[in-house]
Design an enzyme around this catalytic site. Structure first.
Site, PDB file in Angstrom:
ATOM      1  N   LYS A  53       0.841  -1.202   0.000  1.00 32.53           N
ATOM      2  CA  LYS A  53       0.000   0.000   0.000  1.00 32.53           C
ATOM      3  C   LYS A  53       0.877   1.253   0.000  1.00 32.53           C
ATOM      4  CE  LYS A  53      -3.817  -2.340   2.337  1.00 32.53           C
ATOM      5  NZ  LYS A  53      -4.512  -2.633   3.599  1.00 32.53           N
ATOM      6  N   GLN A  97      -4.562  -1.185   9.862  1.00 30.49           N
ATOM      7  CA  GLN A  97      -4.416  -2.501   9.243  1.00 30.49           C
ATOM      8  C   GLN A  97      -4.986  -3.582  10.161  1.00 30.49           C
ATOM      9  OE1 GLN A  97      -3.230  -3.051   6.080  1.00 30.49           O
ATOM     10  NE2 GLN A  97      -3.779  -5.202   6.378  1.00 30.49           N
ATOM     11  N   ASP A 120     -11.077   3.074   4.074  1.00 34.15           N
ATOM     12  CA  ASP A 120     -11.377   1.644   3.965  1.00 34.15           C
ATOM     13  C   ASP A 120     -12.886   1.396   3.899  1.00 34.15           C
ATOM     14  OD1 ASP A 120      -9.303  -0.122   3.647  1.00 34.15           O
ATOM     15  OD2 ASP A 120      -8.842  -0.291   5.778  1.00 34.15           O
TER      16      ASP A 120
END
Ligand code: NAD
Length: 289
Positions: A53, A97, A120
């Site tokens: 990422k 994460q 997200d």
């Protein structure tokens, strides 16, 4: 029939090229999109995902800020950092994460991220937006699947779509997004009895169960579009999806490979959401001036 392979790397590259142009347009207005990435512990799979990422951010000109915490971190420290990042002008997206160590209440962490930096798409506000059809940040993996289908010119309206897997991060948002495109959607999960009776009806089959070889050729309709979201590491180290790729390719019209299918799209849609967030914030700031 031999299926055409949907190349997620190539579709991603096209989207990233377009994102670079949008990032340059923002730079001309002295705005650099910024993504904060919070990592707790040292899960090896997370380490690879985070590295990818951050590299992808750099490739399109997004500034990334990485924050690492030890496995035994106090959740309060992470919540405090999120609150600080919520207020920062140079941060347009915040990502924690997953998975997190057991002392963390994931729902509390996700709730603390400002809904307008939730790239997200896991904040309850954005999940609710998905239900009513106007989410600010569609979750990256299902969003990537929709973009791939669009890219391949697969019409969704009126199609029978079967989603195998009903998790909060893939299956459920996937089903909601496809419903939003007027598909007729069926969701299957681990408790579904006789999975094949549903999958055989699918014009489009999306599989996100995390079970290698779950879908074999006799379970699909000839000419179906098959999207394999699964990522499984076999004992010999090989990476495979949930679909018997070789067998199903003989019967499907379009299919995604693993690796090189949905995976790259997930990262690309994270970049997409971050750039869109920076654009929205910049447009709102211009209006205030
Ligand atoms: P999860 O474990 O949270 O959910 C799995 C879902 O599949 C559950 O709803 C479960 O009921 C269902 N399921 C399990 N076994 C089944 C079976 N035999 N028949 C029917 N349904 C079954 O997993 P997740 O986070 O949704 O991820 C699913 C898979 O997708 C995993 O392999 C994961 O690694 C992969 N994934 C890939 C990407 C990507 O970018 N390609 C992103 C996220 C997840």
């Amino acid at each position: 029939m031999t299926a055409k392979i949907i190349n997620g790397v190539a579709v991603s590259a096209e989207i990233r090229k377009d994102l670079k142009v949008r990032v340059e347009a923002l730079a001309a207005q002295r705005v650099v999109p910024g993504l904060a990435v919070i990592v707790v512990g040292n899960n090896p799979a997370s380490a690879v995902y985070v590295r990818n990422k951050i590299k992808a951010c750099a490739d399109v000109g997004i500034h990334s800020f990485r924050y690492d915490f030890p496995t035994d971190a106090d959740p309060r420290a992470v919540l405090d950092l999120i609150s600080e990042l919520n207020d920062r002008e140079d941060v347009h997206g915040i990502l924690v994460q997953l998975p997190l160590p057991p002392q963390f209440a994931i729902s509390e962490i996700l709730r603390t991220i400002s809904a307008d930096k939730d790239v997200d798409g896991f904040h309850l506000y954005n999940v609710g937006g998905l239900v009513v059809g106007n989410t600010v940040f569609p979750p990256c993996t299902p969003y990537g699947v929709v973009k791939m289908l669009e890219h391949e010119g697969v019409a969704l309206e009126g199609k029978n779509v079967v989603v195998v897997g009903a998790s909060n991060i893939v299956g459920k948002p996937m089903a909601l997004m496809l419903m939003q495109h007027d598909a007729t959607v069926c969701i299957c999960h681990a408790k579904t009895r006789d999975l094949a009776q549903f999958t055989i009806l699918a014009d489009i089959l999306v599989v996100a169960a995390g079970k290698p070889n779950l879908i074999v050729p006799q379970m699909i309709k000839t000419g179906a579009v098959v999207i394999d979201v699964g990522i499984n590491r076999l004992p010999d180290g090989k990476l495979v999806g949930d679909v018997d790729f070789a067998g199903v390719s003989e019967k499907a019209s379009l299919i995604t490979p693993v690796p090189g299918g949905v995976g790259p799209m997930t990262v690309t849609m994270l970049l997409y959401n971050t750039v869109a967030s920076a654009e929205r914030r910049n447009a709102a700031a211009s209006l205030r001036q």
